[in-house]
Design a protein around this motif. Structure first.
Motif, mmCIF file in Angstrom:
data_model
loop_
_atom_site.group_PDB
_atom_site.id
_atom_site.type_symbol
_atom_site.label_atom_id
_atom_site.label_comp_id
_atom_site.label_asym_id
_atom_site.label_seq_id
_atom_site.Cartn_x
_atom_site.Cartn_y
_atom_site.Cartn_z
ATOM 1 N N LEU A 250 -18.436 14.302 -7.223
ATOM 2 C CA LEU A 250 -17.064 13.898 -7.514
ATOM 3 C C LEU A 250 -16.628 14.331 -8.904
ATOM 4 C CD1 LEU A 250 -16.984 10.303 -5.972
ATOM 5 C CD2 LEU A 250 -15.930 12.383 -5.067
ATOM 6 N N VAL A 251 -17.477 14.083 -9.899
ATOM 7 C CA VAL A 251 -17.120 14.459 -11.272
ATOM 8 C C VAL A 251 -16.989 15.971 -11.395
ATOM 9 C CG1 VAL A 251 -17.930 14.484 -13.659
ATOM 10 C CG2 VAL A 251 -18.093 12.389 -12.309
ATOM 11 N N GLY A 252 -17.939 16.707 -10.815
ATOM 12 C CA GLY A 252 -17.862 18.166 -10.859
ATOM 13 C C GLY A 252 -16.626 18.697 -10.165
ATOM 14 N N PHE A 253 -16.292 18.123 -9.016
ATOM 15 C CA PHE A 253 -15.105 18.571 -8.276
ATOM 16 C C PHE A 253 -13.826 18.300 -9.056
ATOM 17 C CE2 PHE A 253 -11.858 17.368 -4.970
ATOM 18 C CZ PHE A 253 -11.505 18.664 -4.659
ATOM 19 N N VAL A 254 -13.723 17.094 -9.635
ATOM 20 C CA VAL A 254 -12.521 16.757 -10.396
ATOM 21 C C VAL A 254 -12.379 17.667 -11.604
ATOM 22 C CG1 VAL A 254 -11.425 14.970 -11.801
ATOM 23 C CG2 VAL A 254 -12.432 14.376 -9.602
ATOM 24 N N GLU A 255 -13.473 17.887 -12.329
ATOM 25 C CA GLU A 255 -13.424 18.758 -13.507
ATOM 26 C C GLU A 255 -13.029 20.177 -13.117
ATOM 27 O OE1 GLU A 255 -16.448 20.337 -17.040
ATOM 28 O OE2 GLU A 255 -16.956 18.540 -15.883
ATOM 29 N N SER A 256 -13.626 20.691 -12.039
ATOM 30 C CA SER A 256 -13.306 22.043 -11.585
ATOM 31 C C SER A 256 -11.861 22.157 -11.135
ATOM 32 C CB SER A 256 -14.229 22.443 -10.432
ATOM 33 O OG SER A 256 -15.554 22.572 -10.869
ATOM 34 N N MET A 257 -11.377 21.167 -10.383
ATOM 35 C CA MET A 257 -10.002 21.213 -9.897
ATOM 36 C C MET A 257 -9.004 21.199 -11.051
ATOM 37 S SD MET A 257 -9.335 21.556 -6.691
ATOM 38 C CE MET A 257 -7.680 20.871 -6.626
ATOM 39 N N ALA A 258 -9.277 20.389 -12.066
ATOM 40 C CA ALA A 258 -8.367 20.323 -13.205
ATOM 41 C C ALA A 258 -8.264 21.683 -13.884
ATOM 42 C CB ALA A 258 -8.846 19.258 -14.196
ATOM 43 N N VAL A 259 -9.404 22.333 -14.098
ATOM 44 C CA VAL A 259 -9.405 23.648 -14.744
ATOM 45 C C VAL A 259 -8.756 24.693 -13.834
ATOM 46 C CG1 VAL A 259 -10.851 25.449 -15.745
ATOM 47 C CG2 VAL A 259 -11.478 23.051 -16.020
ATOM 48 N N ALA A 260 -9.161 24.705 -12.572
ATOM 49 C CA ALA A 260 -8.659 25.722 -11.635
ATOM 50 C C ALA A 260 -7.147 25.626 -11.460
ATOM 51 C CB ALA A 260 -9.361 25.571 -10.288
ATOM 52 N N GLN A 261 -6.622 24.413 -11.321
ATOM 53 C CA GLN A 261 -5.177 24.257 -11.133
ATOM 54 C C GLN A 261 -4.403 24.645 -12.379
ATOM 55 O OE1 GLN A 261 -5.077 20.152 -9.810
ATOM 56 N NE2 GLN A 261 -4.842 20.774 -7.676
ATOM 57 N N THR A 262 -4.946 24.327 -13.551
ATOM 58 C CA THR A 262 -4.266 24.702 -14.793
ATOM 59 C C THR A 262 -4.169 26.215 -14.916
ATOM 60 O OG1 THR A 262 -5.028 22.700 -15.906
ATOM 61 C CG2 THR A 262 -4.344 24.533 -17.302
ATOM 62 N N LEU A 263 -5.260 26.923 -14.659
ATOM 63 C CA LEU A 263 -5.257 28.375 -14.785
ATOM 64 C C LEU A 263 -4.442 29.026 -13.669
ATOM 65 C CD1 LEU A 263 -9.001 29.006 -15.771
ATOM 66 C CD2 LEU A 263 -7.000 28.821 -17.262
ATOM 67 N N ALA A 264 -4.521 28.482 -12.461
ATOM 68 C CA ALA A 264 -3.755 29.063 -11.351
ATOM 69 C C ALA A 264 -2.258 28.932 -11.583
ATOM 70 C CB ALA A 264 -4.155 28.381 -10.041
ATOM 71 N N ALA A 265 -1.818 27.823 -12.175
ATOM 72 C CA ALA A 265 -0.389 27.625 -12.425
ATOM 73 C C ALA A 265 0.159 28.679 -13.371
ATOM 74 C CB ALA A 265 -0.161 26.224 -12.996
ATOM 75 N N ARG A 266 -0.668 29.155 -14.290
ATOM 76 C CA ARG A 266 -0.196 30.155 -15.253
ATOM 77 C C ARG A 266 0.052 31.502 -14.600
ATOM 78 N NH1 ARG A 266 -4.448 29.232 -20.100
ATOM 79 N NH2 ARG A 266 -3.444 31.130 -20.916
ATOM 80 N N ARG A 267 -0.529 31.737 -13.421
ATOM 81 C CA ARG A 267 -0.271 32.975 -12.676
ATOM 82 C C ARG A 267 0.448 32.695 -11.363
ATOM 83 N NH1 ARG A 267 -6.091 36.081 -13.436
ATOM 84 N NH2 ARG A 267 -5.834 36.586 -15.658
ATOM 85 N N ARG A 268 0.956 31.483 -11.211
ATOM 86 C CA ARG A 268 1.689 31.082 -10.010
ATOM 87 C C ARG A 268 0.856 31.286 -8.751
ATOM 88 N NH1 ARG A 268 8.051 32.677 -11.051
ATOM 89 N NH2 ARG A 268 8.160 31.794 -13.159
#
Length: 582
Positions: free
Chosen positions: A281-299
């Motif tokens: 759970l902790v790994g998934f939440v941490e990964s999702m937070a990073v992945a969504q932040t970076l993905a938003a910058r490239r739409r």
């Protein structure tokens, strides 16, 4: 299986169609920089987890290939990370001596369980489960874990023996060992710390003055741990510091990991299952937070269920290749993004680079001092300590601030596993407490308009015979009784009221308990000579009510708008309010 569904579970089918030389060149360049950062971090995080350094290298090979096949993020860099390594150590150290064969086998089983849980959640489409870990709780957990990591690395920096899983264990052990600190070790460790902290702030401007642009200067400065490793190893070799008491990494198994099946000890698996769930759970939440932040910058878009599958596959690969539990790293992913990575092939290229490092560099790393790895860990996790965020959260919401502070304190005083469990439990209790006392406002008509606002905040006109209540929360079992009590108190204070209209624009759900409360409210109001009505009910809620006989039994009407309700139930008051605004 439909092509769209197949691409959802195998995202490489989408980006692979458009892969070309230009994209490959960008991925390869990003992989080179990430590899320079990943090699020292892999060694350091394996040591943090209580495992041989080679385990960190192994966890940075096949897991990256597995994530590239199933993960949906184009730039997430998967591998060992500080917090998950600490949680691994916390789960295994009570069971086996660190560094033993049993300990390493348990780490593989932990990765296997974590991978199986993540893949299972993906197949059940449980990506939404990350929403149950609130940001304040995760922030408090990460800050507490980072503080424990920093304190835990003071022992190898000082050249002393001091261990512990909590603040109460670490501080006394450090205090006892401080008088016998090893001078050469301390000098090496402090030197590496100074170099690494300077590289974060002082090196980028220096590189920019040498002609590099800001992005490249920042990325190269993050590869400073490699320079620290080289200098520290050179110092040990030049002055034979290992013979003078400086602890070094020692022999590192050269070569690539041989695929193997983790030991399937059912009793041990039962003991490790709670820790595996928390790590997942902790790994998934941490990964999702990073992945969504970076993905938003490239739409771009991140699929939570695909991320579960990608991370699950990565952990299964780690389990079968001699590694340890892995997840997406914050710093590495940021470097990967800024260095120009376009697809998960950057991770594949990084895995190749790590494999070459394992083949060629193992003999050269034998004299790498443990103090240098401790310094790398300290600098890597220093930015995760966010005490200012605790103050911001407290100012904004005392309840969320209390949950964040309690999680941080529990991690420090009780340990990482207890801390995250307590934090999650506290955040859920706070959610139930908040929603058990929903905001219920008496509203009146704004003069000269068809709008209705809270009588305590606006100058409005109330109808003497119609009580208008706006409920700003879904109705379910924790707040059903509160609604009954609130309605009874308001009606008792207004003996002239003949109609009560519940405004429902903020209600997204009415569960069975709340439905029974509405039926009880309607019956009690009818006995008191007051009729219950509803207004502005959302479509899905009307569908719910339509599956019961409430709409036929409660005796009132359901109005499309609250203005329509007042115009029909008390037309005189409505006209007076409209005329008052002219």
């Amino acid at each position: 299986m439909k092509a769209s569904s197949l691409r959802r579970w195998l995202p490489w089918l989408e980006w692979g169609r458009h892969y070309d030389r230009q994209t490959a060149a960008g991925d390869a360049l990003a992989a080179l920089i990430v590899t320079l950062l990943l090699i020292p971090q892999s060694l350091a995080y394996a040591m943090l987890a209580g495992l041989p350094p080679a385990a960190g290298l192994y966890a940075s090979m096949l897991p990256l290939l597995a994530y590239a096949l199933f993960g949906s993020s184009r730039t997430l860099a998967v591998g060992p990370v500080a917090v998950v390594s600490l949680m691994t150590a916390a789960a295994l150290q009570p069971l086996f001596p660190a560094g033993s064969a049993e300990y390493a086998g348990a780490a593989l089983l932990l990765a296997l369980l974590s991978g199986g849980l993540l893949c299972g959640m993906a197949l059940l489409r449980l990506g939404f489960i990350a929403n149950f870990l609130s940001h304040p709780v995760i922030s408090g957990f990460i800050s507490g874990a980072a503080l424990l990591i920093v304190l835990g690395q003071l022992a190898p920096l000082l050249g002393i023996a001091a261990a512990g899983a909590t603040l109460g264990q670490l501080l006394p052990a450090l205090a006892r060992g401080l008088p016998v600190s090893h001078g050469p070790t301390l000098l090496l460790g402090v030197g590496c710390l100074v170099l690494l902290f300077w590289a974060r702030r002082g090196l980028p401007p220096l590189l920019q003055r040498c002609g590099l642009d800001q992005a490249w200067a920042g990325n190269l400065s993050r590869a400073a741990p490699v320079l620290a490793m080289i200098l520290a190893t050179g110092a040990v070799w030049l002055w034979q510091l290992d013979e003078r008491g400086v602890r070094v990494v020692g022999s590192i198994a050269a070569g690539l990991p041989a695929p193997s099946l983790p030991s399937l000890d059912l009793e041990l698996a039962r003991q490790l299952l709670p820790a595996a769930l928390l790590i997942s759970l902790v790994g998934f939440v941490e990964s999702m937070a990073v992945a969504q932040t970076l993905a938003a910058r490239r739409r771009q878009r991140i699929e939570p269920d695909s991320e579960l599958l990608g991370l699950g596959a990565a952990n299964l690969a780690a389990a079968f290749s001699g590694g340890l539990p892995v997840t997406g790293g914050i710093a590495r992913s940021q470097v990967n993004f800024e260095a120009g990575a376009r697809t998960p092939m950057a991770g594949v290229f990084s895995a190749v680079g790590i494999a070459l490092g394992a083949l060629l560099l193992a003999p050269l790393l034998q004299r790498l001092p443990q103090a240098a790895l401790a310094a790398i860990i300290v600098v890597a996790v220093w930015g995760l300590i966010d005490l200012r965020g605790l103050a911001r959260t407290w100012r904004y919401s005392r309840q969320d601030g209390a949950a964040q502070a309690a999680t941080l304190a529990a991690v420090l005083l009780l340990g990482v596993e207890t801390g995250i469990v307590l934090g999650v439990g506290l955040s859920l209790l706070l959610f139930l407490w908040r929603t058990s006392r929903p905001h219920i406002a008496v509203v009146g008509q704004v003069p000269g308009s068809e709008h209705f606002r809270n009588v305590e905040r606006f100058q409005v006109i109330e109808s003497p015979s119609v009580l208008s209540l706006r409920v700003d929360e879904s109705l379910y079992f924790p707040n059903a009784r509160y609604l009954e009590d609130r309605v009874a108190a308001l009606v008792a204070a207004r003996p002239q009221v003949r109609h009560l209209v519940l405004m429902c624009p903020g209600i997204n759900l009415i569960d069975a308990s709340a439905l029974e409360s509405l039926e009880a409210i309607a019956e009690r109001l009818r006995a008191a000579g007051v009729q219950l009505h509803l207004s502005e009910v959302k479509g899905p809620v009307m569908d719910q009510l339509g599956r019961s006989d409430f709409l036929q039994r409660f005796g009132g009407q359901v109005f499309v708008s609250h203005y329509q309700a007042l115009r029909q139930l008390d037309p005189l008051s409505t006209r007076r309010a409209l005329q008052a605004g002219r």
